[in-house]
Enzyme design. Structure first.
Site, PDB file in Angstrom:
ATOM      1  N   PHE A  22      39.786  36.045  40.103  1.00  0.00           N
ATOM      2  CA  PHE A  22      40.862  35.996  41.089  1.00  0.00           C
ATOM      3  C   PHE A  22      40.861  37.321  41.858  1.00  0.00           C
ATOM      4  O   PHE A  22      40.752  38.391  41.254  1.00  0.00           O
ATOM      5  CB  PHE A  22      42.208  35.810  40.386  1.00  0.00           C
ATOM      6  N   ALA A  56      43.620  37.005  35.600  1.00  0.00           N
ATOM      7  CA  ALA A  56      44.062  38.049  34.670  1.00  0.00           C
ATOM      8  C   ALA A  56      44.735  37.451  33.430  1.00  0.00           C
ATOM      9  O   ALA A  56      44.686  38.040  32.350  1.00  0.00           O
ATOM     10  CB  ALA A  56      45.016  38.999  35.384  1.00  0.00           C
ATOM     11  N   PHE A  57      45.341  36.291  33.597  1.00  0.00           N
ATOM     12  CA  PHE A  57      46.000  35.622  32.467  1.00  0.00           C
ATOM     13  C   PHE A  57      45.006  35.330  31.339  1.00  0.00           C
ATOM     14  O   PHE A  57      45.388  35.302  30.156  1.00  0.00           O
ATOM     15  CB  PHE A  57      46.636  34.324  32.977  1.00  0.00           C
ATOM     16  N   GLU A  58      43.758  35.089  31.687  1.00  0.00           N
ATOM     17  CA  GLU A  58      42.730  34.731  30.693  1.00  0.00           C
ATOM     18  C   GLU A  58      42.089  35.952  30.025  1.00  0.00           C
ATOM     19  O   GLU A  58      41.313  35.809  29.063  1.00  0.00           O
ATOM     20  CB  GLU A  58      41.625  33.890  31.347  1.00  0.00           C
ATOM     21  N   VAL A  81      46.039  41.598  40.286  1.00  0.00           N
ATOM     22  CA  VAL A  81      47.145  40.661  40.529  1.00  0.00           C
ATOM     23  C   VAL A  81      47.948  41.205  41.713  1.00  0.00           C
ATOM     24  O   VAL A  81      48.398  42.352  41.688  1.00  0.00           O
ATOM     25  CB  VAL A  81      48.049  40.504  39.296  1.00  0.00           C
ATOM     26  N   THR A  86      56.501  34.213  44.738  1.00  0.00           N
ATOM     27  CA  THR A  86      57.198  33.639  43.586  1.00  0.00           C
ATOM     28  C   THR A  86      57.113  34.579  42.382  1.00  0.00           C
ATOM     29  O   THR A  86      56.470  35.623  42.453  1.00  0.00           O
ATOM     30  CB  THR A  86      56.567  32.286  43.188  1.00  0.00           C
ATOM     31  N   HIS A  88      55.438  34.110  39.828  1.00  0.00           N
ATOM     32  CA  HIS A  88      54.152  33.951  39.143  1.00  0.00           C
ATOM     33  C   HIS A  88      53.528  35.307  38.818  1.00  0.00           C
ATOM     34  O   HIS A  88      53.004  35.526  37.720  1.00  0.00           O
ATOM     35  CB  HIS A  88      53.221  33.127  40.040  1.00  0.00           C
ATOM     36  N   PHE A 113      42.938  48.866  29.994  1.00  0.00           N
ATOM     37  CA  PHE A 113      43.685  47.993  30.913  1.00  0.00           C
ATOM     38  C   PHE A 113      43.368  48.355  32.359  1.00  0.00           C
ATOM     39  O   PHE A 113      43.948  49.271  32.931  1.00  0.00           O
ATOM     40  CB  PHE A 113      45.189  48.170  30.633  1.00  0.00           C
TER      41      PHE A 113
HETATM   42  N1  INI Z   1      45.385  35.706  38.630  1.00  0.00           N
HETATM   43  C1  INI Z   1      44.970  36.947  38.983  1.00  0.00           C
HETATM   44  O1  INI Z   1      44.101  37.530  38.320  1.00  0.00           O
HETATM   45  N2  INI Z   1      45.523  37.555  40.072  1.00  0.00           N
HETATM   46  C2  INI Z   1      46.489  36.961  40.835  1.00  0.00           C
HETATM   47  O2  INI Z   1      46.944  37.583  41.842  1.00  0.00           O
HETATM   48  C3  INI Z   1      46.935  35.659  40.473  1.00  0.00           C
HETATM   49  N3  INI Z   1      47.940  34.993  41.271  1.00  0.00           N
HETATM   50  O3  INI Z   1      48.443  35.569  42.231  1.00  0.00           O
HETATM   51  O4  INI Z   1      48.295  33.852  40.982  1.00  0.00           O
HETATM   52  C4  INI Z   1      46.336  35.040  39.336  1.00  0.00           C
HETATM   53  N4  INI Z   1      46.706  33.788  38.936  1.00  0.00           N
HETATM   54  C5  INI Z   1      45.878  32.988  38.072  1.00  0.00           C
HETATM   55  C6  INI Z   1      46.122  33.240  36.601  1.00  0.00           C
HETATM   56  O5  INI Z   1      45.638  34.505  36.202  1.00  0.00           O
HETATM   57  C7  INI Z   1      45.392  32.190  35.743  1.00  0.00           C
HETATM   58  O6  INI Z   1      44.022  32.258  35.971  1.00  0.00           O
HETATM   59  C8  INI Z   1      45.879  30.764  36.011  1.00  0.00           C
HETATM   60  O7  INI Z   1      47.289  30.680  35.919  1.00  0.00           O
HETATM   61  C9  INI Z   1      45.218  29.784  34.995  1.00  0.00           C
HETATM   62  O8  INI Z   1      45.649  30.065  33.660  1.00  0.00           O
END
Ligand code: INI
Length: 155
Positions: A22, A56-58, A81, A86, A88, A113
Site C-alpha cells: 500500500f 501495514a495491517f498485515e 499509512v 475516515t 480507517h 517500526f
Molecule cells: N494500508 C496501508 O499500508 N496504508 C494505508 O494508507 C492504508 N489505507 O489508507 O487504507 C492501508 N489499508 C489497508 C490495510 O493495511 C490492509 O491491507 C487491509 O485492510 C486488508 O487487511
C-alpha cells in the site's frame, strides 16, 4: 558501572524485511534506504530476506512468522499509512504499531517500526528519501543495534 554499548555492526547478521505494498512508491524508497544502510553496516546481501504484504495491517502477522522461523536476527517492518477521510487510518496505524511491538516482545527477535503515519503523501515522501531523511535507513540501523545489544545482554 558496566555500560552495555555495542557497535552497530551488521556483519554476520541475518535481517528480515517485511514491506507493505500500500502506497508502494513511498515504501519502495523506504526499502531502498533500509537495504542501502544495512549493506553499509556490513550485512551481507545474501543474509537479507524480503517479504511483501498487502498493507501495514498485515505487517505483524508476517513478521511474527519470520521471527518464529528462527531464520533472522532482527526484522525491519516498512509501510506507509496516509490519513484519509475516515477512521480507517487510526485502526490500521494502531494495529500495525501494537502488533509489531508485540511480535518483538513475544519472540525476543527485535522488530523495528518503519511505518510512516502521515496526514499527506508529501509528508510521507519527505521522510522516504526526501527533505526529512529516510526512515527506512533509520529503522534498519535500529534493528542492527538491537540485534547486537540483545546478543550482548544475554551473554
Ligand atoms: N494500508 C496501508 O499500508 N496504508 C494505508 O494508507 C492504508 N489505507 O489508507 O487504507 C492501508 N489499508 C489497508 C490495510 O493495511 C490492509 O491491507 C487491509 O485492510 C486488508 O487487511
Amino acid at each position: 558501572m558496566r555500560e552495555h554499548s555495542v557497535e552497530v555492526d551488521g556483519s554476520g547478521l541475518r535481517i528480515g524485511i517485511v514491506a507493505s505494498r500500500f502506497n508502494e512508491p513511498v515504501v519502495a524508497r523506504l526499502l531502498e534506504g533500509a537495504t542501502t544502510r544495512l549493506v553499509e553496516l556490513g550485512v551481507d546481501d545474501a543474509d537479507l530476506s524480503l517479504a511483501w504484504v498487502a498493507g501495514a495491517f498485515e505487517l505483524p502477522l508476517a513478521s511474527r512468522a519470520m521471527a518464529e522461523s528462527g531464520s533472522v536476527d532482527a526484522i525491519v517492518c516498512l509501510g506507509c499509512v496516509i490519513r484519509g477521510e475516515t477512521a480507517h487510518f487510526d485502526y490500521v496505524c494502531a494495529e500495525a504499531a501494537s502488533g509489531i511491538s508485540r511480535v518483538g516482545h513475544d519472540t525476543g527477535v527485535p522488530v523495528s517500526f518503519g511505518v510512516l503515519t502521515t496526514d499527506t503523501f508529501e509528508q510521507a515522501a519527505a521522510r522516504a528519501g526526501g527533505t526529512k531523511g529516510n526512515k527506512g535507513a533509520d529503522v534498519a540501523e535500529a534493528a542492527v543495534e538491537m540485534a547486537r545489544l540483545l546478543r550482548e545482554l544475554v551473554r
